[in-house]
Design an enzyme around this catalytic site. Sequence first.
Site, short mmCIF file in Angstrom:
data_model
loop_
_atom_site.label_atom_id
_atom_site.label_comp_id
_atom_site.label_asym_id
_atom_site.label_seq_id
_atom_site.Cartn_x
_atom_site.Cartn_y
_atom_site.Cartn_z
N ASP A 1 -85.82 38.64 -58.26
CA ASP A 1 -86.20 37.99 -57.00
C ASP A 1 -87.69 38.14 -56.68
O ASP A 1 -88.12 37.77 -55.60
CB ASP A 1 -85.42 38.59 -55.83
CG ASP A 1 -83.94 38.27 -55.93
OD1 ASP A 1 -83.63 37.15 -56.37
OD2 ASP A 1 -83.14 39.12 -55.58
N ARG B 1 -90.65 36.81 -57.33
CA ARG B 1 -91.51 35.75 -56.85
C ARG B 1 -91.12 35.34 -55.43
O ARG B 1 -91.96 35.02 -54.60
CB ARG B 1 -91.45 34.53 -57.77
CG ARG B 1 -92.31 33.40 -57.24
CD ARG B 1 -92.34 32.24 -58.19
NE ARG B 1 -92.91 32.63 -59.48
CZ ARG B 1 -92.97 31.81 -60.52
NH1 ARG B 1 -92.53 30.58 -60.42
NH2 ARG B 1 -93.50 32.22 -61.64
#
Length: 256
Positions: free
Chosen positions: A153, A155
């Site tokens: 997760d 980004r």
Amino acid sequence: MSYGHLPIKELLEENRLHECDGVGEDHVCVRIASIADLPTRFGDFHIIAFWNNRDGKDHAAIVRGDVTGAHDVPVRLHSECLTGDALGSLRCDCRDQLETALTAIGQMEKGVVLYLRQEGRGIGLTNKIRAYGLQDYGYDTVEANEALGFRDDERDYAVAAHMLMSLKVKSIRLMTNNPRKLNDLTRYGIQINGRIPHIMPPNPYNEFYLRTKAEKSGHLIDFKGKAHLPEQIDRPIVQGMTDEQVRALEEHSNGS
Ligand SMILES: [Zn+2]
Ligand SMILES: [Zn+2]
């Protein structure tokens, strides 16, 4: 009920030429692109669309009150789910989670729901439906999970962090049941002053949460034996869960 107004002109003007080194390893940079009033059944909000330099998607913030320069702003991160959010699908509980967050923040003086355009955790609608189809045709949820492409997760947190910075939020209280998320956002420079448990009222559609236990492999089996893949980053607590069920959810969130 009166609510504060964002300094819209200033935000738009500053963001027009905004450039920075970006957040995280991917150097994610976002700009506020447009702002409008958004009266909803949950209360009066502003909706703010963002441009970003990475994924070509227009992520959005639904903002209650004037959050610029504000401290301890309640924030919820929500991942887009067309089938749940808009169509009321019962294969997931995304709509209940979104409505619970909007209802809570709609009654507060200030708050933000970040609506991240990452259908099916970023794999897109086509692949998400492919994963649903695999389940319908008897594939197990491990294979379906792989098709759903559970991924890091990182980004998403970089995008979320920069969106909060663009809104000039000074510090937040995150609506989550997952303490690990606090560390991830903190790593990207967000000051987190607390956690608000994300607790949903019981209704016929999330009843399966109440009648089942959280499974280590990352999905829930409802009382008809049908698997539900979690599409949101973390799971809600439903009012009426036993302590054991709450603990199981929290343990899974920590270990994922
Ligand atoms: Zn930037
Ligand atoms: Zn969903």
